[in-house]
Write an enzyme that holds these catalytic residues in place. Structure first.
Site, PDB file in Angstrom:
ATOM      1  N   GLU A 256       0.849  -1.184   0.000  1.00 42.83           N
ATOM      2  CA  GLU A 256       0.000   0.000   0.000  1.00 42.83           C
ATOM      3  C   GLU A 256       0.891   1.242   0.000  1.00 42.83           C
ATOM      4  OE1 GLU A 256      -3.373   1.911   3.025  1.00 42.83           O
ATOM      5  OE2 GLU A 256      -1.712   0.704   3.800  1.00 42.83           O
ATOM      6  N   LYS A 316      -9.650  -0.768  -1.097  1.00 44.88           N
ATOM      7  CA  LYS A 316      -9.693  -0.983   0.343  1.00 44.88           C
ATOM      8  C   LYS A 316     -11.111  -0.876   0.878  1.00 44.88           C
ATOM      9  CE  LYS A 316      -7.482   0.646   4.626  1.00 44.88           C
ATOM     10  NZ  LYS A 316      -6.501   1.601   5.198  1.00 44.88           N
ATOM     11  N   CYS A 367      -3.978  -3.062   4.423  1.00 44.01           N
ATOM     12  CA  CYS A 367      -3.715  -2.553   5.777  1.00 44.01           C
ATOM     13  C   CYS A 367      -4.762  -3.067   6.774  1.00 44.01           C
ATOM     14  CB  CYS A 367      -3.642  -1.035   5.760  1.00 44.01           C
ATOM     15  SG  CYS A 367      -2.789  -0.341   7.216  1.00 44.01           S
TER      16      CYS A 367
END
Length: 497
Positions: A256, A316, A367
């Site tokens: 990321e 995401k 993440c």
């Protein structure tokens, strides 16, 4: 009451020790027992207080890493999470009136974890009991019962320990045939049959950790250099492949924020990515920020293929409030100056299909996505053979957050029965086997390239099939239990069985 508050304080602080960097997982049932003992026997109108003290003692130290975003953000987030445990204290006090109350209490614990993982503002799953169980026999239960199911077993062990401590006067309220020893055994029974996934093939994956300039804790200090670090590391990998020093991977994984600007609008970034992709001659899964109009941005994993360019994308699922978007922007951005650093709001993704990377079906998590069940489970149920995590933990690189997240990632490998490849900008990157073993790992704050063979599997574990339904069922059952407890409380004494 002071003794109860002291017990709650000690219980909350001891539960912190179960998580990284200490990792003393054996304290989990003891800490849960302390919570129960601090709250049972009180009216709900007072039991919330020791519950809140436990929550404060647990949440604030555990999530102290949030201070690097801002002490106000740390105080607000930890305070909200502590309130959930205050609510749990009142709930436990009510459920204690029911027969088989240790089971009801364990169900309520999972229910509160489920609710706080879902909201407010998308929820915060940090501190789930199951996230403290890497390298323990308990973790072997994950493929069968999932994170929520393992949380139930751990909470049941703790509530049963509290039942044992309370003595004969209270024990009669536990249903006939159930014993504390039996309940404790439930927490380790699944370890007798470890999950062994079928392997349908193998792939070689290269994980690139390019590193971050300066002190390493500011990804935006020199974002072009961050991208250049990943480009150069990939070019060097290509040279090693051509020289026969490394095998050619099937694909390369970037983290990321490996490019913090839109590579479709910035010609220099685009050229750098193309150069890196051509150097290795295989697809690269690039982590990029992509514009979505003047007010929004997307955090994406983009499959970049030699001779083709950008293709399949994952967005995401769980952007961080006040970190990647600002709820109620008109109010907060005018009152907290630091939020001016977030000029645009990140939009949430909804993709449930795995990415296709040179024929390999890959489930992606960016993440904090790795701490949530929904996106990962959806992609695996739809045929993903491998799990990858793209993360940028540079902000937290000098805190315990990076090790806590890596531990969660290891538990995801066990739960899903998949190899997991993790790429971080500057730590922690690694390759994890389906049993949670760390096959390879890069040192934080270094430039590194890991090239490893991983197994593929199309087998879906029972935990992934169950998904979030066990947690949701616990919410429903807890509501029923509260209604029963209220009825028992209001029934005239002469009518009680």
């Amino acid at each position: 009451m002071l003794r109860r508050l002291a017990l709650a304080l000690v219980g909350g602080l001891s539960l912190v020790l179960a998580f990284e960097p200490v990792g003393a997982s054996y304290v989990v049932p003891v800490s849960v027992a302390a919570f129960v003992l601090a709250t049972v026997g009180l009216p709900a109108s007072r039991a919330w207080l020791p519950g809140l003290v436990f929550g404060i003692a647990f949440c604030y130290p555990l999530m102290f890493w949030m201070r690097v975003v801002g002490y106000d953000a740390w105080a607000a987030m930890s305070g909200v999470e502590a309130l959930f445990l205050g609510l749990l204290g009142a709930v436990v006090a009510l459920l204690h009136r029911l027969p088989a109350w240790p089971v009801w209490v364990a169900t309520a614990w999972v229910a509160v974890e489920q609710v706080r993982t879902s909201g407010p503002l998308g929820g915060m799953p940090w501190g789930r009991l199951s996230y403290a169980t890497a390298d323990t026999p308990w973790a072997s239960a994950l493929p069968y019962v999932g994170q929520a199911g393992l949380g139930f077993l751990l909470a049941l062990a703790g509530s049963s320990l509290a039942w044992l401590v309370l003595g004969p006067g209270r024990r009669q309220r536990f249903v006939a045939g159930a014993t504390a020893g039996g309940a404790l055994a439930l927490a380790t029974l699944p370890a007798l049959a470890p999950w062994t996934p079928d392997t349908t093939g193998h792939r070689t994956v290269a994980v690139v950790q390019g590193n971050v300039p300066g002190e390493g804790d500011d990804i935006l200090l020199d974002p072009r250099q961050v991208t250049q670090n990943h480009v150069q590391a990939t070019i060097d990998l290509g040279a090693n492949i051509d020289a026969g020093r490394e095998p050619r991977p099937d694909f390369v994984l970037w983290p990321e924020n490996s490019t913090a600007s839109d590579p479709f609008l910035d010609e220099g970034l685009n050229l750098g990515i193309e150069t890196a992709v051509d150097a290795v001659g295989v697809p690269v899964l690039v982590g990029a920020m992509v514009d979505s109009g003047p007010d929004h941005v997307l955090n994406q994993g983009i499959v970049w293929t030699p001779g083709v360019g950008a293709g399949d994308r994952y967005t995401k699922w769980h952007p961080v409030p006040f970190g990647e978007y600002i709820p109620w922007r008109s109010f907060f951005s005018g009152n907290i100056g630091r939020l001016a650093l977030i000029p645009r709001d990140m939009l949430s993704g909804t993709r449930t299909e795995p990415l296709t990377v040179d024929g390999t079906r890959v489930a992606d998590a960016i993440c904090f996505d790795v701490a949530y069940d929904d996106g990962i489970h959806a992609q695996l149920r739809n045929g993903a053979d491998l799990l990858v995590v793209q993360t940028s933990n540079a902000t937290f690189i000098k805190t315990d957050q990076i090790e806590q997240q890596f531990e969660i990632t290891r538990l995801r490998a066990i739960e899903t029965g998949r190899y997991v490849a993790v790429a971080s900008t500057n730590g922690v990157s690694g390759i994890i086997a389906p049993d949670g073993t760390v096959v390879d790992r890069a040192e934080p704050r270094t430039t590194a390239v890991l090239v490893d063979q991983v197994g593929l599997s199309d087998q879906v574990t029972p935990a992934v099939r169950i998904g979030q339904w066990f947690g949701r069922a616990c919410v429903a059952v807890t509501v029923v239990g509260l209604l029963l407890a209220l009825v028992a409380y209001r029934r005239p004494r002469g009518e009680q069985a």
